[in-house]
Design an enzyme around this catalytic site. Structure first.
Site, PDB file in Angstrom:
ATOM      1  N   GLU A   1      -5.210  -8.014   1.293  1.00  0.00           N
ATOM      2  CA  GLU A   1      -5.832  -7.797   2.632  1.00  0.00           C
ATOM      3  C   GLU A   1      -6.991  -8.345   2.761  1.00  0.00           C
ATOM      4  O   GLU A   1      -7.992  -7.334   2.140  1.00  0.00           O
ATOM      5  CB  GLU A   1      -5.123  -6.653   3.248  1.00  0.00           C
ATOM      6  CG  GLU A   1      -3.823  -6.693   3.283  1.00  0.00           C
ATOM      7  CD  GLU A   1      -3.111  -5.527   3.816  1.00  0.00           C
ATOM      8  OE1 GLU A   1      -3.966  -4.540   4.395  1.00  0.00           O
ATOM      9  OE2 GLU A   1      -1.498  -5.616   4.099  1.00  0.00           O
TER      10      GLU A   1
ATOM     11  N   GLU B   1       1.045  -0.885  -0.054  1.00  0.00           N
ATOM     12  CA  GLU B   1       0.127  -0.045  -0.212  1.00  0.00           C
ATOM     13  C   GLU B   1       0.972   1.593   0.083  1.00  0.00           C
ATOM     14  O   GLU B   1       0.737   2.028   0.356  1.00  0.00           O
ATOM     15  CB  GLU B   1      -1.284  -0.079   1.110  1.00  0.00           C
ATOM     16  CG  GLU B   1      -2.212  -0.771   1.155  1.00  0.00           C
ATOM     17  CD  GLU B   1      -3.308  -0.945   2.185  1.00  0.00           C
ATOM     18  OE1 GLU B   1      -2.565  -0.450   3.267  1.00  0.00           O
ATOM     19  OE2 GLU B   1      -4.194  -1.649   2.080  1.00  0.00           O
TER      20      GLU B   1
HETATM   21  C1  GAL Z   1      -4.067  -1.770   6.047  1.00  0.00           C
HETATM   22  C2  GAL Z   1      -2.208  -2.466   6.190  1.00  0.00           C
HETATM   23  C3  GAL Z   1      -2.276  -3.089   7.247  1.00  0.00           C
HETATM   24  C4  GAL Z   1      -3.805  -3.388   8.366  1.00  0.00           C
HETATM   25  C5  GAL Z   1      -4.319  -2.857   7.573  1.00  0.00           C
HETATM   26  C6  GAL Z   1      -5.991  -2.497   8.696  1.00  0.00           C
HETATM   27  O1  GAL Z   1      -3.923  -0.499   4.668  1.00  0.00           O
HETATM   28  O2  GAL Z   1      -1.409  -2.614   5.040  1.00  0.00           O
HETATM   29  O3  GAL Z   1      -0.796  -2.933   7.659  1.00  0.00           O
HETATM   30  O4  GAL Z   1      -2.857  -2.509   9.611  1.00  0.00           O
HETATM   31  O5  GAL Z   1      -4.274  -2.017   6.578  1.00  0.00           O
HETATM   32  O6  GAL Z   1      -6.049  -1.621   8.897  1.00  0.00           O
END
Ligand code: GAL
Length: 442
Positions: free
Chosen positions: A354, A168
């Protein structure tokens, strides 16, 4: 259960993800250098309740236990990141052998228990010593990052096939270099523009380096995404500007399309930081892109927010269902984004690297009945099935996250794990959602 594992296809990749700073702890153990996140969270006032990741979930010492937990829930893939300052305590040059060994041990344990490792090279924790020289605002970052990437891909490439260059880039450039809410806590649009451009260069250069060192590698990079909508018809243009900022400034340069100046005019000034040939240098033929989706963003036009002239109307302000971080649960947005990213010519494969949500989990008799999280997964996985019916292929899904962990500037409050961590003694408990996956994936 509303669906079966087989509905997603035989080769669908099921995994869980995490990141070095959020889990490892051991911040100065065995020769590790200081990272920007060590510095930022050890500075008072930056993190809720002044918490820090000094110990985090102690993955550094508990990785075997955590990998066995992952295995016990029937997942076959594990996404984790490398801590640059554990390997290069001074950013460049001298290698810390013990740090190098740690990741060999993690990878070896994965392979021993038949879990396939997916390595993210950079998940926001670069060495503080490089930040003193400007970090992502300094074009030298391309050389520093190349040295690091060259080393890790040569070192681990014969055991690891799946690589992600950046996690990201939008999040660390916006929050770390424009708003100052995340490490390294810098502010301003000039810092932001430079950081964006150098991250775009590293994203592609990193891809080229891994390709050279690991010819069989499956190479991707991951993108924060949010489904953006205007609050009313009058806010459509504002939504387009916000969308260009959030969803387009890293994917489009990587596809050779340059910056989305059409909707976001201030990006025309990126030229100040560009050298001849940079448009070409930002391009790389990724094997896959990682999409990371959490919530929808509703915006309205605003004369008070410079450059994007748009302002978020939060879930709370709209009175809709949201998680612990005020993110609106909105599975339809997930569908829309998968559809949209798959329509870019040049995107070869999409993997959801994710997806997940944080709720206020409580232990009840050694059990964590997180029904809301199960509903979240069900509704989002259903969108994958829906889009696959339209012949849009999604190759895999990684849950964020394996265990609860240090959620950046929010500290330990938001819990995203399939496994609950009791921060008093670091004991782990599989949540009901973890058991739900165990059943789905058996
Ligand atoms: C994403 C990030 C993760 C984690 C997740 C939950 O943006 O890549 O490290 O924090 O959000 O908020």
């Amino acid at each position: 259960m509303d669906f079966n594992k087989s509905d997603f296809g035989e080769n669908f990749i099921w995994g869980a993800a995490q990141a070095s700073y959020q889990t490892e702890g051991a911040w100065n153990t065995d020769g590790k250098g200081m990272s920007v996140w060590d510095k930022f969270s050890q500075t008072k006032g930056n993190i809720e309740r002044n918490e820090n990741g000094n110990t985090a979930t102690d993955f550094y010492h508990k990785y075997k236990e955590d990998l066995l937990l992952l295995k016990s829930m029937n997942f076959k893939h594990f996404r984790f990141s490398l801590s640059w300052s554990r390997i290069f305590p001074k950013g460049t040059g001298e290698i810390n052998q013990k740090g190098v060994e740690f990741y060999h041990k993690v990878i070896d344990k994965c392979l021993e228990v038949e879990i396939i490792p997916w390595v993210t090279i950079y998940h926001w924790d670069h060495p503080q010593i490089l930040e003193v020289q400007g970090g992502w605002t300094n074009r030298k970052m391309v050389d520093w990052f190349s040295e690091y990437t060259d080393f890790v891909s040569k070192e681990y490439g014969f055991k690891v096939k799946n690589w992600m260059i950046l996690n990201e880039p939008l999040s660390f450039t916006v929050n770390g270099y424009m708003l100052g809410t995340m490490a390294p806590g810098k502010k301003g649009v000039t810092n932001f523009r430079k950081a964006v451009h150098h991250a775009n260069l590293c994203q592609a250069e990193g891809g080229r380096i891994v390709r050279k060192n690991v010819p069989v590698a499956n190479i991707g990079t991951t993108h924060f995404t949010s489904f953006i909508e205007g609050q009313t018809n009058k806010d459509t243009k504002a939504a387009e500007r916000m969308d260009a900022l959030i969803n387009r400034i890293f994917i489009e340069p990587s596809l050779g399309m340059g910056y989305p100046e059409d909707k976001l005019h201030f990006l025309k000034t990126m030229k100040k930081f560009m050298l001849p040939g940079d448009i070409e240098k930002m391009k790389f033929n990724f094997d896959f892109i990682g999409l990371q989706y959490y919530f929808r963003t509703v915006v309205k036009k605003s004369p008070f927010v410079p450059f994007v002239w748009a302002k978020e109307v939060t879930a709370k302000q709209r009175g809709v269902e949201a998680n612990e971080m005020n993110g609106e649960v909105y599975p339809e947005g997930f569908y829309q984004l998968m559809k949209r990213f798959s329509s870019y010519e040049g995107v070869k494969k999409i993997i959801i690297t994710e997806n997940g949500s944080c709720f206020n989990d409580v232990i009840d008799n050694n059990k964590i009945p997180d029904n809301e999280r199960i509903e979240y997964f069900k509704s989002h996985l259903s969108e994958i099935l829906r889009i696959q019916k339209e012949n849009i292929k999604i190759d895999g899904y990684f849950v964020w996250s394996l265990t609860d962990n240090f959620e950046w500037e929010k500290g330990f409050r938001p819990r995203f794990g399939l496994v609950y961590v009791d921060y008093n003694n670091l004991k782990r408990y599989i949540k009901k959602s973890g058991l739900w996956f165990k059943e789905l994936l058996k």
